[in-house]
Design a protein around this motif. Sequence first.
Motif, PDB file in Angstrom:
ATOM      1  N   ALA A 176       0.920  -0.956   0.211  1.00  0.00           N
ATOM      2  CA  ALA A 176       0.116  -0.341   0.108  1.00  0.00           C
ATOM      3  C   ALA A 176       1.300   1.035  -0.036  1.00  0.00           C
ATOM      4  O   ALA A 176       0.111   2.183  -0.433  1.00  0.00           O
ATOM      5  N   SER A 177       1.964   1.500   0.667  1.00  0.00           N
ATOM      6  CA  SER A 177       3.144   2.248   0.974  1.00  0.00           C
ATOM      7  C   SER A 177       3.671   3.110  -0.555  1.00  0.00           C
ATOM      8  O   SER A 177       3.739   4.103  -1.128  1.00  0.00           O
ATOM      9  N   ALA A 178       3.858   1.271  -0.906  1.00  0.00           N
ATOM     10  CA  ALA A 178       4.381   1.330  -2.454  1.00  0.00           C
ATOM     11  C   ALA A 178       3.796   2.331  -3.772  1.00  0.00           C
ATOM     12  O   ALA A 178       3.892   2.992  -4.548  1.00  0.00           O
ATOM     13  N   ASN A 179       2.123   1.965  -3.282  1.00  0.00           N
ATOM     14  CA  ASN A 179       1.782   2.650  -4.237  1.00  0.00           C
ATOM     15  C   ASN A 179       1.149   3.410  -4.091  1.00  0.00           C
ATOM     16  O   ASN A 179       1.183   4.838  -4.838  1.00  0.00           O
ATOM     17  N   ALA A 180       0.868   4.376  -3.057  1.00  0.00           N
ATOM     18  CA  ALA A 180       0.246   6.042  -2.729  1.00  0.00           C
ATOM     19  C   ALA A 180       1.955   6.018  -3.335  1.00  0.00           C
ATOM     20  O   ALA A 180       2.582   8.024  -3.731  1.00  0.00           O
ATOM     21  N   GLN A 181       2.806   5.459  -3.604  1.00  0.00           N
ATOM     22  CA  GLN A 181       4.411   6.414  -3.733  1.00  0.00           C
ATOM     23  C   GLN A 181       3.489   6.715  -5.229  1.00  0.00           C
ATOM     24  O   GLN A 181       5.073   8.142  -6.139  1.00  0.00           O
ATOM     25  N   ILE A 182       3.540   5.432  -6.338  1.00  0.00           N
ATOM     26  CA  ILE A 182       3.228   6.139  -7.725  1.00  0.00           C
ATOM     27  C   ILE A 182       2.501   7.475  -7.398  1.00  0.00           C
ATOM     28  O   ILE A 182       2.722   7.768  -8.456  1.00  0.00           O
ATOM     29  N   GLY A 183       1.862   7.731  -7.000  1.00  0.00           N
ATOM     30  CA  GLY A 183       0.757   8.840  -6.788  1.00  0.00           C
ATOM     31  C   GLY A 183       1.649  10.030  -6.903  1.00  0.00           C
ATOM     32  O   GLY A 183       1.421  10.936  -7.290  1.00  0.00           O
ATOM     33  N   VAL A 184       2.432  10.075  -5.946  1.00  0.00           N
ATOM     34  CA  VAL A 184       3.506  11.221  -5.243  1.00  0.00           C
ATOM     35  C   VAL A 184       4.882  10.758  -6.413  1.00  0.00           C
ATOM     36  O   VAL A 184       4.601  12.737  -7.336  1.00  0.00           O
ATOM     37  N   ALA A 185       5.340  10.143  -7.340  1.00  0.00           N
ATOM     38  CA  ALA A 185       6.230  10.375  -8.563  1.00  0.00           C
ATOM     39  C   ALA A 185       4.961  11.062  -9.829  1.00  0.00           C
ATOM     40  O   ALA A 185       5.278  11.784 -10.038  1.00  0.00           O
ATOM     41  N   LYS A 186       3.847  10.513  -9.319  1.00  0.00           N
ATOM     42  CA  LYS A 186       2.805  11.044 -10.575  1.00  0.00           C
ATOM     43  C   LYS A 186       2.781  12.322 -10.241  1.00  0.00           C
ATOM     44  O   LYS A 186       2.251  13.576 -11.285  1.00  0.00           O
TER      45      LYS A 186
END
Length: 503
Positions: free
Chosen positions: A314-324
């Motif tokens: 879940a944390s890695a999924n949120a980091q995709i949003g941060v990168a986007k």
Amino acid sequence: MKHSRNVILDETSRPTVWTVALLATLVLQLAGCTVGPKYHVPAVQAPPAYREVGDWKPAQPNDQNLGGSWWTIFQDAQLNELEDQVNVSNQNLKAAEAQFRQARAALRYNRADYYPTVTYGPSATRERISGRRPPATSIFDGITYNDFVLPFSVSYQADVWGRVRKNVESYREEAQASAADLATVNLSMHADVAVDYFQARSLDAEEQLLNSTVMQYEQALELNENRFQGGIASEVEVEQAKTQLQTTRAAAIDVGVLRAQYEHAVAILIGKPPAEFSLPPLPLTAPPPHVPISVPAELLERRPDIAAAERRVASANAQIGVAKSAYYPVISLGGSGGFESSAITTLLNGPSGLWSVGLSAAGTVFDVGRRRALNDQARAAYDYQVAAYRESVLTGFQQVEDNLAAVRILENEARVQEEAVTAAQRSLDLSVTRYKGGVTSYLEVITAQSAALADEVTAVNILGRRMANTVLLIQALGGGWDRSSLPERPECCGKLAKSSGSN
């Protein structure tokens, strides 16, 4: 007069710049959207039942959870006392707890981005300007003056694209994963204490058996010496009996080496130097208790290491949003104000006030693929965590199956071994009778003695292995842990318990 009145009304009814800026920011916040994929727990395939469960009685609804103090199922007061000391003094547990507090602090640090930052920087200077400073006709040439400044500044980055929300979400899930890591260490330390404790007790039982056998061999040696003095037996038989006796004595002494190591291991697990700890001998006699087994799907909710792996997904999924969010401009609101005067007595007067406010947007036009690389990196990190999560689930199923098989097979082996012990003892009794009757040599007795002792030692070792594997089975099932014990808001609660709260 009418014209002046209109001017006054216009000045008082005109919105201030601050109001316009705040309204603009509010509109941006409300109109903004959170970028990045929506999180879904990765799918895993759980079998309908454990293969190695055999004909065990299935768990009942009221006993599917072992509870936090799972070791009480063994009904051993000495074990309970040792387990209670783990939470207080175990250093590995303290280290894991410190890591959880570190993760909580990192979450609180990043959560502060929800709010504006206010700074201040008062200063007081006295300055003289050169009398010959160009241009020569400047009215400030040669002037000495004071400058007192009391400034404040406010900066705020509008979370229009959800960068802050996604970042906080990522750190919150990392903190939850750290809480699950702490639970994993806690379960492991308690299980290690139980395994080492039962291994020590198994060695106590083995030593007791060997010492009891030594007493029997002493009587056998005395019998052979009497027969030798009476001319019935040979000196060879006396030496054979003496060899058997001393060999068994040596084996009884040798048990102390491994037993001391287990005692020292327990001491370290409860946070004590081995020199300050002693584990009283207590031979193991009772068989292990029955462990309730639920369906495999519940393992996903009962094992803290699996929960930790899922939270990191879940944390890695949120980091995709941060990168986007790096593809979108950063909207910032800044303002400053304060007072400035040449005399400190007039510093806080109205005419000494100063202020400025502004709204800005900054974005990247060309970065040679850096943002794309960050997105690819974030997605690869997510894929890695998904694979790690699924591997944790498979490993969990394997560990349960391994220990189910061990407990079930060892239980069957114990029954067969008991029959072997009984048969070996019967054989020994017959050999002794035959020897006393002069039908056979003492070598037959020695052979029967060795077989009987070996079978009894094997039975003791099987019992110790059954206890150890029962503990490992409980550990593989997650002990008494449940996913609901993870903190929903790690930044808001000091203990690992569910807590309500909002951003």
